[in-house]
Motif scaffolding. Sequence first.
Motif, PDB file in Angstrom:
ATOM      1  N   TYR A 259      10.063   9.758  14.312  1.00  0.00           N
ATOM      2  CA  TYR A 259      11.056   8.968  13.596  1.00  0.00           C
ATOM      3  C   TYR A 259      12.389   9.697  13.511  1.00  0.00           C
ATOM      4  O   TYR A 259      13.449   9.128  13.755  1.00  0.00           O
ATOM      5  CB  TYR A 259      10.552   8.642  12.190  1.00  0.00           C
TER       6      TYR A 259
ATOM      7  N   THR B 283       2.458   4.121   7.398  1.00  0.00           N
ATOM      8  CA  THR B 283       2.681   3.141   8.461  1.00  0.00           C
ATOM      9  C   THR B 283       4.124   3.278   8.927  1.00  0.00           C
ATOM     10  O   THR B 283       4.968   3.845   8.218  1.00  0.00           O
ATOM     11  CB  THR B 283       2.442   1.698   7.982  1.00  0.00           C
ATOM     12  N   ASP B 284       4.420   2.745  10.107  1.00  0.00           N
ATOM     13  CA  ASP B 284       5.794   2.812  10.618  1.00  0.00           C
ATOM     14  C   ASP B 284       6.770   2.183   9.638  1.00  0.00           C
ATOM     15  O   ASP B 284       7.830   2.753   9.341  1.00  0.00           O
ATOM     16  CB  ASP B 284       5.896   2.084  11.964  1.00  0.00           C
ATOM     17  N   GLN B 285       6.445   1.014   9.132  1.00  0.00           N
ATOM     18  CA  GLN B 285       7.349   0.318   8.229  1.00  0.00           C
ATOM     19  C   GLN B 285       7.559   1.095   6.937  1.00  0.00           C
ATOM     20  O   GLN B 285       8.691   1.252   6.472  1.00  0.00           O
ATOM     21  CB  GLN B 285       6.814  -1.080   7.912  1.00  0.00           C
ATOM     22  N   ARG B 286       6.480   1.593   6.349  1.00  0.00           N
ATOM     23  CA  ARG B 286       6.592   2.354   5.102  1.00  0.00           C
ATOM     24  C   ARG B 286       7.439   3.601   5.305  1.00  0.00           C
ATOM     25  O   ARG B 286       8.233   3.968   4.440  1.00  0.00           O
ATOM     26  CB  ARG B 286       5.209   2.734   4.575  1.00  0.00           C
TER      27      ARG B 286
ATOM     28  N   THR C 196       3.592   7.440   3.147  1.00  0.00           N
ATOM     29  CA  THR C 196       4.363   6.843   4.246  1.00  0.00           C
ATOM     30  C   THR C 196       3.469   6.725   5.471  1.00  0.00           C
ATOM     31  O   THR C 196       3.750   7.296   6.524  1.00  0.00           O
ATOM     32  CB  THR C 196       5.610   7.690   4.562  1.00  0.00           C
TER      33      THR C 196
ATOM     34  N   ARG D 147      15.121   8.243   4.367  1.00  0.00           N
ATOM     35  CA  ARG D 147      16.547   8.055   4.082  1.00  0.00           C
ATOM     36  C   ARG D 147      17.198   9.352   3.628  1.00  0.00           C
ATOM     37  O   ARG D 147      18.300   9.693   4.066  1.00  0.00           O
ATOM     38  CB  ARG D 147      16.730   6.979   3.009  1.00  0.00           C
TER      39      ARG D 147
ATOM     40  N   LEU E 129       9.826   4.187   7.671  1.00  0.00           N
ATOM     41  CA  LEU E 129      11.234   3.873   7.949  1.00  0.00           C
ATOM     42  C   LEU E 129      11.959   3.292   6.733  1.00  0.00           C
ATOM     43  O   LEU E 129      13.185   3.387   6.635  1.00  0.00           O
ATOM     44  CB  LEU E 129      11.317   2.906   9.124  1.00  0.00           C
ATOM     45  N   GLU E 130      11.214   2.725   5.795  1.00  0.00           N
ATOM     46  CA  GLU E 130      11.810   2.180   4.578  1.00  0.00           C
ATOM     47  C   GLU E 130      11.722   3.145   3.398  1.00  0.00           C
ATOM     48  O   GLU E 130      12.159   2.831   2.302  1.00  0.00           O
ATOM     49  CB  GLU E 130      11.108   0.861   4.206  1.00  0.00           C
ATOM     50  N   SER E 131      11.180   4.341   3.640  1.00  0.00           N
ATOM     51  CA  SER E 131      10.930   5.286   2.549  1.00  0.00           C
ATOM     52  C   SER E 131      12.178   6.050   2.123  1.00  0.00           C
ATOM     53  O   SER E 131      13.115   6.248   2.909  1.00  0.00           O
ATOM     54  CB  SER E 131       9.859   6.296   2.964  1.00  0.00           C
TER      55      SER E 131
END
Length: 301
Positions: free
Chosen positions: A173, A129-132, A127, A140, A134-136
Amino acid sequence: MLVFGSKAHFDIAFQAKVLLCTHDMDYMLPYKAAKGFFHYEDTFKVFLQHGVIGRKNVEYHKSDYEVPFDLFIVSSESEKQLVVVDKLGYAEEEVAVTGLARFDNLLSAKKPETNDILLMPTWRDWTNTDQRFLESEYFRRYTDLINDERLMEMLEQYQVNLTFYPHYRAQKYFQQSLQRTNQRVQFIEQGEKTVQELLIAHSLLITDYSSVSFDFMLMNKPVIYYHFDTDRFFKRGMLRPINDTFLGPIAHTQTELVQFIADNLQNQFANNQVDTSPLFAYRDGRNCKRIYEAVTRRLQA
């Protein structure tokens, strides 16, 4: 206080004949820890460790170092033989079973004044990067947990707080998501308290694969493990089977985890019936003394 990279740091490092470090020496020395750099190869190098080894395939194999450690500190005979000698390639005389220095303070700690719960997951290196992140699934899963309705009801019923201390790389995050969470969930920022202070002050630990579980077990306090991505986390292999070091209930779903928490609350955290003797050769608060004696014996040999 010694400032890293300062003239005083260089002066002391040049004079040192014995180097003791909890990580690789590069974290401690102001110069490259390699042969030919300021007679580094002539020093006596002791790896104090920062946690019991036996889970993730760590990067401390003797063959990986141009100048390996001279003495490797461990907590038990099984860690010495099954991991450091058999897997990491050190000779028996290069490994000392003393217990970790960081354990001594834990054994003298008083019983917690509250029944609060500590949630302390470790990092996921994918994880990155920010996107990875937050989508991980990782983000969740823990966001869902700290918003679980049944868990929040139990915390209120038993007047217990859940202290959430994410890995430092994940803090920003989770801190944002916690703004909408029940007041029974308390977020701890890095530097606000030490890890040892948190471990001592809580009655139950929830983690995934972190070695802080060993510290908690040493204090005879219960640990619940949350394993929802085991195959990916251990993609580089494991040093010992899961049941050898993850002592206690392992939850694979949020429902299982909340039920294990409920069991502990109902039993007032008295269900910690696990045998930790294979993990710790000593529980007497004298690990630092044994480490000192092991180092001096090797220097005199």
